[in-house]
Scaffold this motif. Structure first.
Motif, mmCIF file in Angstrom:
data_model
loop_
_atom_site.group_PDB
_atom_site.id
_atom_site.type_symbol
_atom_site.label_atom_id
_atom_site.label_comp_id
_atom_site.label_asym_id
_atom_site.label_seq_id
_atom_site.Cartn_x
_atom_site.Cartn_y
_atom_site.Cartn_z
ATOM 1 N N LYS A 147 0.849 -1.196 0.000
ATOM 2 C CA LYS A 147 0.000 0.000 0.000
ATOM 3 C C LYS A 147 0.883 1.245 0.000
ATOM 4 O O LYS A 147 1.996 1.239 0.499
ATOM 5 C CB LYS A 147 -0.945 -0.001 1.201
ATOM 6 C CG LYS A 147 -0.271 -0.035 2.546
ATOM 7 C CD LYS A 147 -1.322 -0.120 3.661
ATOM 8 C CE LYS A 147 -0.629 -0.180 5.017
ATOM 9 N NZ LYS A 147 -1.600 -0.321 6.127
ATOM 10 N N ARG A 148 0.343 2.261 -0.623
ATOM 11 C CA ARG A 148 0.992 3.561 -0.808
ATOM 12 C C ARG A 148 2.003 3.561 -1.954
ATOM 13 O O ARG A 148 2.506 4.621 -2.306
ATOM 14 C CB ARG A 148 1.634 4.087 0.476
ATOM 15 C CG ARG A 148 0.615 4.483 1.542
ATOM 16 C CD ARG A 148 1.296 5.162 2.718
ATOM 17 N NE ARG A 148 2.070 4.225 3.509
ATOM 18 C CZ ARG A 148 1.566 3.489 4.483
ATOM 19 N NH1 ARG A 148 0.281 3.573 4.773
ATOM 20 N NH2 ARG A 148 2.322 2.659 5.174
ATOM 21 N N SER A 202 2.990 2.954 -6.068
ATOM 22 C CA SER A 202 2.345 3.280 -7.337
ATOM 23 C C SER A 202 2.414 2.082 -8.279
ATOM 24 O O SER A 202 3.311 1.238 -8.158
ATOM 25 C CB SER A 202 3.049 4.475 -7.995
ATOM 26 O OG SER A 202 3.026 5.590 -7.160
ATOM 27 N N ASP A 228 -8.723 11.000 -7.245
ATOM 28 C CA ASP A 228 -7.678 11.414 -6.317
ATOM 29 C C ASP A 228 -6.481 10.467 -6.379
ATOM 30 O O ASP A 228 -5.363 10.844 -5.996
ATOM 31 C CB ASP A 228 -8.221 11.466 -4.894
ATOM 32 C CG ASP A 228 -8.815 10.138 -4.442
ATOM 33 O OD1 ASP A 228 -8.847 9.891 -3.226
ATOM 34 O OD2 ASP A 228 -9.249 9.350 -5.315
ATOM 35 N N ARG A 229 -6.692 9.256 -6.887
ATOM 36 C CA ARG A 229 -5.585 8.304 -6.925
ATOM 37 C C ARG A 229 -5.415 7.598 -8.258
ATOM 38 O O ARG A 229 -4.370 7.037 -8.546
ATOM 39 C CB ARG A 229 -5.778 7.260 -5.819
ATOM 40 C CG ARG A 229 -5.768 7.830 -4.419
ATOM 41 C CD ARG A 229 -5.858 6.757 -3.358
ATOM 42 N NE ARG A 229 -7.075 5.959 -3.492
ATOM 43 C CZ ARG A 229 -7.094 4.727 -3.939
ATOM 44 N NH1 ARG A 229 -5.979 4.133 -4.307
ATOM 45 N NH2 ARG A 229 -8.243 4.066 -4.005
ATOM 46 N N ILE A 263 -2.345 3.943 -10.694
ATOM 47 C CA ILE A 263 -2.861 4.116 -9.342
ATOM 48 C C ILE A 263 -1.722 4.650 -8.481
ATOM 49 O O ILE A 263 -0.635 4.067 -8.431
ATOM 50 C CB ILE A 263 -3.368 2.794 -8.736
ATOM 51 C CG1 ILE A 263 -4.372 2.110 -9.667
ATOM 52 C CG2 ILE A 263 -4.013 3.056 -7.383
ATOM 53 C CD1 ILE A 263 -4.817 0.732 -9.176
ATOM 54 N N GLN A 264 -1.980 5.789 -7.827
ATOM 55 C CA GLN A 264 -0.948 6.404 -7.004
ATOM 56 C C GLN A 264 -1.574 7.295 -5.945
ATOM 57 O O GLN A 264 -2.174 8.319 -6.300
ATOM 58 C CB GLN A 264 -0.007 7.235 -7.892
ATOM 59 C CG GLN A 264 1.118 7.939 -7.153
ATOM 60 C CD GLN A 264 2.021 8.745 -8.075
ATOM 61 O OE1 GLN A 264 1.706 8.969 -9.250
ATOM 62 N NE2 GLN A 264 3.141 9.179 -7.560
ATOM 63 N N PRO A 265 -1.470 6.953 -4.667
ATOM 64 C CA PRO A 265 -0.915 5.731 -4.097
ATOM 65 C C PRO A 265 -1.980 4.642 -3.992
ATOM 66 O O PRO A 265 -3.175 4.932 -3.888
ATOM 67 C CB PRO A 265 -0.493 6.193 -2.700
ATOM 68 C CG PRO A 265 -1.542 7.216 -2.346
ATOM 69 C CD PRO A 265 -1.905 7.899 -3.649
ATOM 70 N N LYS A 308 -4.226 1.593 -2.393
ATOM 71 C CA LYS A 308 -4.818 1.208 -1.117
ATOM 72 C C LYS A 308 -5.156 -0.278 -1.153
ATOM 73 O O LYS A 308 -5.250 -0.872 -2.229
ATOM 74 C CB LYS A 308 -6.087 2.020 -0.844
ATOM 75 C CG LYS A 308 -5.858 3.501 -0.613
ATOM 76 C CD LYS A 308 -7.174 4.163 -0.233
ATOM 77 C CE LYS A 308 -6.960 5.629 0.126
ATOM 78 N NZ LYS A 308 -8.224 6.288 0.537
ATOM 79 N N ASP A 356 -7.862 -1.527 -3.451
ATOM 80 C CA ASP A 356 -7.629 -1.520 -4.896
ATOM 81 C C ASP A 356 -7.286 -2.909 -5.423
ATOM 82 O O ASP A 356 -7.171 -3.094 -6.650
ATOM 83 C CB ASP A 356 -6.500 -0.552 -5.256
ATOM 84 C CG ASP A 356 -6.817 0.885 -4.890
ATOM 85 O OD1 ASP A 356 -5.868 1.644 -4.608
ATOM 86 O OD2 ASP A 356 -8.014 1.249 -4.861
#
Lengths: 113, 118
Positions: free
Chosen positions: B15-16, B18, B63-64, B79-81, B83, B86
């Motif tokens: 997680k977090r 990219s 937002d991501r 996807i960044q960051p 979760k 996801d």
């Protein structure tokens, strides 16, 4: 707003018996309707599609579906199940030639020997 | 005719971090779709392109998540960051006709990218 409801999350049949997978939809416009199949670890494959040309649609592998506007249904059937039919089936509604595509939650078909 | 190509097929990240996914549609297909399929659910449309323009991104968590389709051919979803939620299979599909055209628009799907977020 459009939506798709697959009425059964799981269906179990014996090999050689009929298959019925149920799908109801709602749409503000004349929709296009599809059934896709997804075998484990495989991509989604188109079974058949309804485009308003005929209410009874024949697809691959012996599947067919009947569009009933009065019942807002598009149920998928097959006269005789085969072991290879075991998979996840998705009913899909699409408006405007590809705009606003929505998948149902899916129905897992189990076929017993 | 070659089908829709996607890479990588599998990705594991923490997680977090990219991650980016790539899709090459069927040659000549004007419309490209990205879907997210969470285990046990049907695919959910994230974004739809018509050539290199966005038609619908109403369900994309902006937002991501981001996506582009430069030159109207292949596409990248990022996807960044990331979760934990996801974790899913990301499906790419393409169709021949322009979205909004009369008649059906059959979508052809790639094999998907399975993302696991730890």
């Amino acid at each position: 707003a459009q939506s798709v409801t697959q009425l059964d999350s799981h269906v179990s049949v014996s090999e050689g018996t009929p298959v019925l997978l149920r799908c109801n939809y709602s749409s503000s416009y004349s929709p296009s309707l599809f059934w896709y199949v997804q075998h484990p670890n495989k991509g989604l494959q188109l079974l058949l599609k309804y485009t308003s040309a005929a209410t009874l649609v024949k697809g691959i592998n012996g599947f067919e579906a009947e569009f009933k506007k009065s019942e807002t249904s598009f149920h998928l059937t097959k006269p005789s199940a085969h072991m290879s039919d075991a998979a996840e089936y998705f009913c899909v509604v699409s408006e405007g030639g590809g705009f606003k595509t929505i998948f149902g939650a899916g129905t897992r078909l189990f076929v017993k020997a | 005719e070659a089908g829709v190509a996607q890479s990588p097929r599998y990705k594991i990240i923490e997680k977090r971090q990219s991650v980016a996914f790539w899709c090459n549609p069927i040659s000549g297909h004007a419309t490209l779709y990205w879907y997210q399929q969470i285990l046990g659910q049907g695919p959910k449309l994230l974004i739809q392109f018509q050539n290199n323009g966005v038609v619908d991104d109403s369900q994309l968590p902006k937002d991501r998540f981001s996506a582009e389709r430069l030159k109207g051919v292949d596409s990248t979803l990022k996807i960044q960051p990331a979760k934990l939620e996801d974790s899913a299979v990301y499906l790419c599909a393409s169709s021949l006709r322009l979205a909004g055209a009369e008649g059906t628009d059959t979508q052809y799907f790639g094999p998907g990218t399975r993302l696991t977020v730890l």
